[in-house]
Design an enzyme around this catalytic site. Structure first.
Site, PDB file in Angstrom:
ATOM      1  N   LYS A  66       0.741  -1.269  -0.068  1.00 10.69           N
ATOM      2  CA  LYS A  66      -0.027   0.062  -0.040  1.00 10.69           C
ATOM      3  C   LYS A  66       0.950   1.358   0.049  1.00 10.69           C
ATOM      4  CE  LYS A  66      -3.904  -2.200   2.080  1.00 10.69           C
ATOM      5  NZ  LYS A  66      -4.946  -2.171   3.251  1.00 10.69           N
ATOM      6  N   ASP A 103     -10.116   1.846   2.361  1.00 10.58           N
ATOM      7  CA  ASP A 103     -10.260   0.851   3.804  1.00 10.58           C
ATOM      8  C   ASP A 103     -11.248   1.633   4.829  1.00 10.58           C
ATOM      9  OD1 ASP A 103      -8.659  -1.323   3.143  1.00 10.58           O
ATOM     10  OD2 ASP A 103      -7.038  -0.632   3.752  1.00 10.58           O
TER      11      ASP A 103
END
Ligand code: NDP
Length: 277
Positions: A66, A103
């Site tokens: 990420k 997220d």
């Protein structure tokens, strides 16, 4: 022509993302494919370039990619810029890479819509100060909790992380030993400990009566933290399957401009894992 999407990560073998996106595509009548690719950090640049050069439309990135994905984006959403982590990349008409982080919104939808929790004026404890915690602090603080503690094994990381977000609300970084004598209405486990059966050292009484436990990790069996919540009188103690489906739905929306219905997908995956357990 079939539009191609993928999830990159390492390890990736047990990813549920291809199944989730296939269910979304069927539900919304979209012609697309979504595959899982085992991509260690050192192969990330090459794999990403090859995927987009061959006409791929978008990728999700998971552990440990990420931060690297954040570095590759030409344009960042505000929430990805804050998180310094990207889990969704899309290519625009000019060939530029747009990076987003879904997220946080995924977790918040699961907490507030699917589980019906109100977070305003609640005392929240977030365990862990890694990539997942980075992605969820901004939307958590936007709910205006009374206070948010970030507790981490490496205390400096918790203090650093809290310092990056304390302009958005009352957030404090601590070590686990600072939790004694405190109580929280919601405890979120964003450590990577749970799946290997480990638990952060939590003092007795840290969960307020009627409090809720939520493990970002998920599995076919209840995780160690979900079991801890059940054993310590949590009103609800649930894992992160709902968050997984919700963050995927947000990525799907970014790519296809269509919002799939998540409820039936969560229910189906939940049934499937009960059968597998
Ligand atoms: P990172 O590797 O970035 O961070 C790991 C964190 O866990 C660190 O804070 C680390 O502490 C802590 N930790 C690791 N082992 C232990 C241990 N034995 N005891 C106490 N703390 C420990 O991982 P991520 O933040 O990316 O992911 C965290 C979890 O969230 C994973 O289980 C992941 O699957 C889940 N997740 C779920 C999502 C969903 O959609 N449901 C989305 C994103 C993540 P230290 O800093 O001291 O090393």
């Amino acid at each position: 022509m079939t539009d191609r999407y993928a999830v990159f990560g390492h390890p990736i073998g047990h990813s549920k993302s291809p199944r989730i996106h296939a269910l979304f595509a069927t539900q919304t009548g979209q012609n697309l494919s979504y595959t899982a690719h085992d991509v260690p950090a050192e192969n990330f640049d090459h794999a990403l370039d090859a995927f987009f050069a061959s006409g791929g439309k978008g990728i999700n990135c998971t552990v440990p990619l990420k931060e690297l994905a954040h570095g590759r984006a030409d344009i960042l959403s505000e929430r990805a810029e804050r998180a310094k982590a990207v889990n969704t990349l899309a290519v625009d008409e000019d060939g530029r890479l747009y990076g987003d982080n879904t997220d946080g919104v995924g977790l918040l939808r699961d907490l507030t819509v699917n589980l019906g929790l109100a977070l305003q004026n609640r005392r929240i404890l977030l365990l862990g100060a890694g990539g997942a915690s980075r992605g969820i602090l901004q939307p958590l603080l936007a709910e205006q909790p009374e206070r948010l503690f970030v507790a981490n094994r490496t205390v400096e990381k918790a203090i650093q992380l809290a310092g990056e977000f304390d302009d958005l609300g009352p957030v404090t970084g601590v070590g686990f030993d600072a939790l004694s004598g405190r109580q929280f209405d919601l405890i979120l486990n964003a450590t990577a400990a749970s799946l290997s059966g480990d638990l952060p050292p939590l003092p007795a009484g840290v969960l307020a009566p009627g409090g809720v436990c939520y493990d970002l990790a998920y599995g076919n069996q209840p995780t160690a933290f979900v079991r801890w919540g059940q054993e310590h009188g949590a009103a609800r103690s649930v894992d992160g399957l709902g968050m997984l489906v919700e963050q995927a739905a947000e990525a799907f929306y970014l790519w296809r401009k269509l919002r799939p219905e998540t409820g039936p997908v969560i229910a189906l995956l939940d049934r499937e894992r009960s059968l597998a357990a």
